[in-house]
Design a protein around this motif. Structure first.
Motif, mmCIF file in Angstrom:
data_model
loop_
_atom_site.group_PDB
_atom_site.id
_atom_site.type_symbol
_atom_site.label_atom_id
_atom_site.label_comp_id
_atom_site.label_asym_id
_atom_site.label_seq_id
_atom_site.Cartn_x
_atom_site.Cartn_y
_atom_site.Cartn_z
ATOM 1 N N UNK A 68 0.841 -1.192 0.000
ATOM 2 C CA UNK A 68 0.000 0.000 0.000
ATOM 3 C C UNK A 68 0.879 1.247 0.000
ATOM 4 N N UNK A 69 0.727 2.122 -0.987
ATOM 5 C CA UNK A 69 1.559 3.331 -1.034
ATOM 6 C C UNK A 69 1.356 4.218 0.191
ATOM 7 N N UNK A 70 2.385 4.953 0.533
ATOM 8 C CA UNK A 70 2.352 5.809 1.714
ATOM 9 C C UNK A 70 1.191 6.812 1.695
ATOM 10 N N UNK A 71 0.897 7.488 0.561
ATOM 11 C CA UNK A 71 -0.238 8.434 0.573
ATOM 12 C C UNK A 71 -1.573 7.764 0.892
ATOM 13 N N UNK A 72 -1.736 6.512 0.430
ATOM 14 C CA UNK A 72 -2.983 5.794 0.714
ATOM 15 C C UNK A 72 -3.027 5.371 2.179
ATOM 16 N N UNK A 73 -1.890 4.929 2.732
ATOM 17 C CA UNK A 73 -1.858 4.574 4.148
ATOM 18 C C UNK A 73 -2.247 5.766 5.017
ATOM 19 N N UNK A 74 -1.752 6.926 4.645
ATOM 20 C CA UNK A 74 -2.095 8.122 5.415
ATOM 21 C C UNK A 74 -3.574 8.462 5.260
ATOM 22 N N UNK A 75 -4.094 8.334 4.054
ATOM 23 C CA UNK A 75 -5.507 8.642 3.826
ATOM 24 C C UNK A 75 -6.409 7.680 4.588
ATOM 25 N N UNK A 76 -6.016 6.397 4.642
ATOM 26 C CA UNK A 76 -6.797 5.380 5.348
ATOM 27 C C UNK A 76 -6.490 5.341 6.841
ATOM 28 N N UNK A 77 -5.430 6.028 7.247
ATOM 29 C CA UNK A 77 -5.013 6.076 8.650
ATOM 30 C C UNK A 77 -4.720 4.667 9.176
ATOM 31 N N UNK A 78 -3.887 3.936 8.420
ATOM 32 C CA UNK A 78 -3.488 2.588 8.806
ATOM 33 C C UNK A 78 -1.967 2.488 8.725
ATOM 34 N N UNK A 79 -1.422 1.490 9.457
ATOM 35 C CA UNK A 79 0.020 1.272 9.462
ATOM 36 C C UNK A 79 0.436 0.083 8.602
ATOM 37 N N UNK A 80 -0.510 -0.819 8.306
ATOM 38 C CA UNK A 80 -0.179 -2.004 7.533
ATOM 39 C C UNK A 80 0.274 -1.624 6.127
ATOM 40 N N UNK A 81 1.109 -2.466 5.554
ATOM 41 C CA UNK A 81 1.656 -2.145 4.233
ATOM 42 C C UNK A 81 1.081 -3.003 3.117
ATOM 43 N N UNK A 82 0.618 -4.213 3.412
ATOM 44 C CA UNK A 82 0.109 -5.094 2.365
ATOM 45 C C UNK A 82 -1.413 -4.990 2.282
ATOM 46 N N UNK A 83 -1.933 -5.000 1.055
ATOM 47 C CA UNK A 83 -3.375 -4.845 0.872
ATOM 48 C C UNK A 83 -3.889 -5.795 -0.204
ATOM 49 N N UNK A 84 -5.208 -5.999 -0.179
ATOM 50 C CA UNK A 84 -5.933 -6.709 -1.238
ATOM 51 C C UNK A 84 -7.189 -5.904 -1.519
ATOM 52 N N UNK A 85 -7.475 -5.692 -2.783
ATOM 53 C CA UNK A 85 -8.678 -4.950 -3.156
ATOM 54 C C UNK A 85 -9.289 -5.576 -4.400
#
Length: 299
Positions: A68-85
Motif C-alpha cells: 500500500x503506497x504511503x499516501x494511501x496509508x495516510x488517507x486510510x489512517x493505517x500502518x499495515x503495508x500489504x493490501x488486497x482490493x
C-alpha cells in the motif's frame, strides 16, 4: 466468504452485467482486455462503444494486491503495508440525451483479518432530470437497502448527496443514489454475511434498474440543442471524476492501469464559457434540481 471467494462473486457479477447490457443495447458487444498490475494482481477491462443505446460504457473487474503506497496509508489512517482490493466498476454514457448516465461500484478492501471493509454505491446523472425516473430509481434503491437494514437507505443516500457534489460548481453531479464506505458489521449493525449479500445484491440489481430507465427514454426524439446540453453535462461529469473521485485517486496512487481508471470519462464533452440556460427551459429546470438533500420519493 474469504477475499478470493468475494473476488469470484464479483467476476460473476461482471459477466452477468455485460450479458444484460449487450441484450439491452441490442447492437454493440463488449471488447475485453486482460491486464496485470505491476506489484500484484490484475483485472478484466470490458468496453462497449457506438451501440444502439450506449455510446461508450465500461464494466471493469479488478483484484489487486501488494504494498500500500504511503499516501494511501495516510488517507486510510493505517500502518499495515500489504493490501488486497477487488471490485466491479461501471460507467455508461448513452447516446440519447434523455437516457441518463449511470455509475456503479462495488468493492472490497482488506489489510488483514481485522481490518477489512466493503464500499461502493450507485448513482444516476441525468442530462435532463425527470422526477418520475428519479422516484423510480431511488425507490428501487430503498427497497434493496430495506432488505438488510432500515438505516441503510437514509444513511447511504445522505452520503451520496455529500460525495457526488461538485464543490467548485456548487451543484450535485446528478440525482445521487446511495454510497457507502468502510462498511463493517460494527458500522452497519448487521452481520458480515449480510454485508456481503448486500454488495452482491446491489451489483445484480444494476441491469434491471438501468434497463427500465433506458426503455422509458431510448426512443425519445432529440435535437442539436439537446446534444449540446448533453455534452455540457458530460463536462461536469468529467470535472468531478478528475478532481474529486476517490476511486480515480486510489487507482492512480496504486499504479493502476490508466485506461481502466479513466474509462469513466465520456467520449465527447464540451465546456462553454459562462453558459446559462434560458429561463424556464428544461435545462434550467434540471439545474434547479442539482441540489443536495432532495427527497426524490416525495417530491
Amino acid at each position: 466468504m474469504d477475499k478470493q471467494q468475494i473476488a469470484k462473486q464479483y467476476e460473476s457479477i461482471q459477466d452477468e452485467i455485460c450479458v444484460g447490457l449487450e441484450a439491452l443495447d441490442g447492437g454493440a458487444t463488449f471488447q475485453e482486455e486482460l491486464w496485470q498490475r505491476d506489484g500484484g494482481g490484475g483485472g478484466r477491462t470490458r468496453v462497449i462503444q457506438q451501440g444502439n443505446v450506449i455510446e461508450k460504457g465500461g464494466v471493469n473487474f479488478s483484484a489487486v494486491h501488494g504494498v500500500l503506497p504511503e499516501p494511501v496509508r495516510k488517507a486510510f489512517q493505517v500502518d499495515e503495508t500489504n493490501f488486497f482490493a477487488t471490485g466491479v466498476s461501471i460507467v455508461i454514457h448513452p447516446g440519447n440525451p434523455f437516457v441518463p448516465i449511470i455509475h456503479m461500484n462495488i468493492r472490497y478492501f482488506e489489510l488483514n483479518d481485522r481490518v477489512k471493509w466493503f464500499g461502493g454505491g450507485i448513482d444516476l446523472s441525468p442530462h435532463y432530470i425527470q422526477t418520475e425516473d428519479a422516484a423510480y430509481f431511488h425507490g428501487r434503491l430503498k427497497n434493496i437497502c430495506d432488505q438488510f437494514s432500515p438505516a441503510f437507505y437514509p444513511t447511504f443516500k445522505a452520503h451520496a448527496d455529500r460525495y457526488f457534489y461538485i464543490k467548485h460548481r456548487q451543484e450535485t453531479r446528478g440525482i445521487g443514489g446511495i454510497f457507502y464506505d468502510r462498511l463493517t458489521p460494527e458500522k452497519a449493525g448487521v452481520p458480515w454475511d449480510a454485508i456481503v449479500d448486500f454488495s452482491c445484491t446491489l451489483g445484480r440489481a444494476f441491469v434491471p434498474i438501468y434497463a427500465e430507465l433506458v426503455n422509458r427514454n431510448r426512443h425519445r426524439e432529440f435535437n442539436e440543442a439537446n446534444k449540446h446540453w448533453q455534452y455540457l453535462r458530460r463536462g461536469r461529469y468529467a470535472e468531478f471524476n478528475l478532481v474529486y473521485d476517490a476511486g480515480t485517486k486510489f487507482g492512480l496512487e496504486t499504479n493502476g492501469r490508466i485506461e481502466s481508471i479513466l474509462m469513466s470519462l465520456p467520449p465527447q464533452a464540451e465546456w462553454v464559457y459562462d453558459f446559462k440556460p434560458e429561463a424556464g427551459s428544461a435545462e434550467a429546470q434540471t439545474l434547479s434540481l442539482l441540489k443536495q438533500d432532495i427527497d426524490w420519493l416525495n417530491l
